[in-house]
Design an enzyme around this catalytic site. Structure first.
Site, PDB file in Angstrom:
ATOM      1  N   ASP A  84      20.454  52.627  37.017  1.00 31.28           N
ATOM      2  CA  ASP A  84      21.629  53.580  36.782  1.00 31.28           C
ATOM      3  C   ASP A  84      21.703  53.809  35.243  1.00 31.28           C
ATOM      4  O   ASP A  84      21.653  53.128  34.116  1.00 31.28           O
ATOM      5  CB  ASP A  84      22.966  52.615  37.050  1.00 31.28           C
ATOM      6  CG  ASP A  84      23.047  52.322  38.426  1.00 31.28           C
ATOM      7  OD1 ASP A  84      22.723  53.062  39.269  1.00 31.28           O
ATOM      8  OD2 ASP A  84      23.856  51.269  38.684  1.00 31.28           O
ATOM      9  N   ASP A  86      23.738  56.908  32.675  1.00 35.73           N
ATOM     10  CA  ASP A  86      24.839  57.595  32.737  1.00 35.73           C
ATOM     11  C   ASP A  86      25.087  58.673  31.329  1.00 35.73           C
ATOM     12  O   ASP A  86      24.407  58.332  30.508  1.00 35.73           O
ATOM     13  CB  ASP A  86      25.939  56.503  32.209  1.00 35.73           C
ATOM     14  CG  ASP A  86      26.001  55.460  33.180  1.00 35.73           C
ATOM     15  OD1 ASP A  86      26.887  55.655  34.186  1.00 35.73           O
ATOM     16  OD2 ASP A  86      25.620  54.534  32.954  1.00 35.73           O
ATOM     17  N   ASP A 137      24.477  59.161  36.704  1.00 36.85           N
ATOM     18  CA  ASP A 137      26.000  59.475  36.852  1.00 36.85           C
ATOM     19  C   ASP A 137      26.193  60.485  35.676  1.00 36.85           C
ATOM     20  O   ASP A 137      26.350  60.287  34.557  1.00 36.85           O
ATOM     21  CB  ASP A 137      26.797  58.087  36.487  1.00 36.85           C
ATOM     22  CG  ASP A 137      26.629  57.041  37.707  1.00 36.85           C
ATOM     23  OD1 ASP A 137      26.418  57.411  38.527  1.00 36.85           O
ATOM     24  OD2 ASP A 137      26.978  55.548  37.173  1.00 36.85           O
TER      25      ASP A 137
END
Length: 419
Positions: A84, A86, A137
């Site tokens: 992930d 960001d 994200d």
């Protein structure tokens, strides 16, 4: 600003315990092949958004946050090969009069045709899912004027319909990243050795004789100090402990705060994991003593509360403290030589994951085997010669994976030549 090498740091590959921990950390890193992609992907998203009607001339800043900003990215919860990333998109005046949900929907609509497998609107961001298991994200934000640089309000709206819970949340991810980097200076020797191993495992051989000081401060290397390496191990430990847990877990940004707070250059890797864990335990115990939930805020923005959604209760934070105490106890026993190699590997697999520990053992076995073939030797801190063991048990079947063992040797001051 150019970062100066103020500390050498300790080479984690010189110590038997730190070596296996460092190899575990290598196994959960964003690999070089994906790291090189990640560096350009968020800029590609920005370029795409700037060519849409809704976001043209409306993106004031587009920058990494969280683990990506402090170079602490590891595989995400419950996986060994998904990552992930960001970014924050600070938006202009057109969005200042919009509700949090409308901003998120506008971002989702603008990215609808972006070339990824799928997109998903979340409570505070829009997530892009790539085919290579990377997730990006994108968090929209509005500048909080009159505050320090890039302090902003981010959106919070679950949807699909407006709710009384919809709101803007204060944050300064940029300021926290600056604080963290100031607290965790580059440790040149540690960074150079880890960079070499990181690239070697991806099949890209660097000059073995290269000087550590040749590693630039802006190298494409993920981890540049022991505190961040320890942080990654604690995050991995948390992921394994809470792998089957459906609720919220201790947030990464909170763990990052403690890594920055407890950072102490030129500390051994295992000792740094213990040090950070003890700082967290102490604060939880102090809060629980008064029946309060742990409160951790951004050191550069009091209204940016890292523990706003976890813990949900005193019992929940006490449970995490118990897990951390078990982590500290196991590491301290190994540092004191109170655990046999087989028990050590079982403990590591239980706390960091079977596959990554097996992979770490394979990596050590391959390097040790190469050293033996070259008539080189690797020695432990107390003079023990590190040799590969015949096998370890993974799951329910025995494999031919060679795990590190230490053969007895008389104490001496020669620690061997490291390859």
């Amino acid at each position: 600003m150019t970062t100066q090498f103020a500390f050498n740091g300790l080479n984690p590959f010189d110590d038997p315990l730190d070596r296996i921990l460092a190899e575990i950390a290598l196994s959960i890193q964003l690999p070089p092949s994906l790291h090189d992609k990640a560096a350009g992907r968020y800029e590609a998203v920005r370029t795409f958004l700037e060519h849409t009607v809704a976001f043209r001339d409306q993106i004031e800043h587009f920058y990494p946050q969280g683990s990506m900003a402090i170079n602490a990215t590891i595989s995400n919860r419950g996986t060994d090969d998904e990552y992930d990333l960001d970014v924050v998109s600070q938006l202009g005046g057109r969005f200042c009069s919009m509700t949090p949900l409308d901003i998120l929907k506008e971002l989702e609509k603008a990215l609808a045709d972006y070339p990824v497998q799928r997109i998903r609107r979340q409570t505070r961001c829009v997530t892009l899912y790539y085919a290579d298991k990377m997730h990006l994200d994108v968090t929209p934000a509005l500048r909080n004027f009159g505050t320090r640089e890039r302090e902003s309000f981010i959106t919070h709206a679950k949807g699909p319909q407006p709710s009384a819970d919809d709101r803007f949340v204060d944050m300064n991810a940029y300021g926290f990243g600056e604080w963290y980097h100031a607290r965790t200076p580059v440790e040149a020797r540690m960074a150079g050795e880890f960079h070499r191993r990181w690239r070697d495992l991806d099949g890209l051989r660097f000059r073995a004789e290269a000087e550590v000081a040749d590693v630039p401060d802006q190298a494409d290397f993920v981890v540049k100090n022991t505190a961040t390496l320890a942080l990654q191990l604690i995050k991995r430990f948390r992921n394994i402990i809470y792998a089957g847990y459906a609720g919220r877990i201790p947030p990464s940004v909170m763990l990052s705060f403690y890594a920055g707070r407890a950072a102490q250059p030129n500390t051994a890797l295992s000792a740094m994991v213990i040090r950070i864990s003890k700082w967290i335990i102490a604060d939880i115990e102090n809060a629980s003593l008064y029946g309060k939930k742990l409160h951790v805020a951004n050191p550069v923005c009091d209204d940016d509360v890292f523990t706003d959604r976890w813990p949900e209760s005193v019992d929940q934070q006490n449970e995490f403290a118990r897990h951390l105490r078990a982590l500290v106890d196991g590491l301290e026993r190994m540092r004191q030589g109170e655990m046999f190699p087989d028990d050590m590997m079982d403990w590591l697999r239980g706390n960091f994951g079977d596959r990554v520990v097996t992979r770490a053992a394979e990596n050590i076995a391959a390097e040790v085997g190469g050293a033996i073939q070259k008539s080189q030797q690797l020695y432990g801190r107390r003079g023990g010669l590190i040799l590969p063991k015949p096998s370890i048990i993974t799951g329910t079947a025995a494999t031919s994976v060679a795990a590190p063992a230490v053969a007895a040797a008389k104490p001496h001051t020669f620690f061997g030549k490291k390859i």
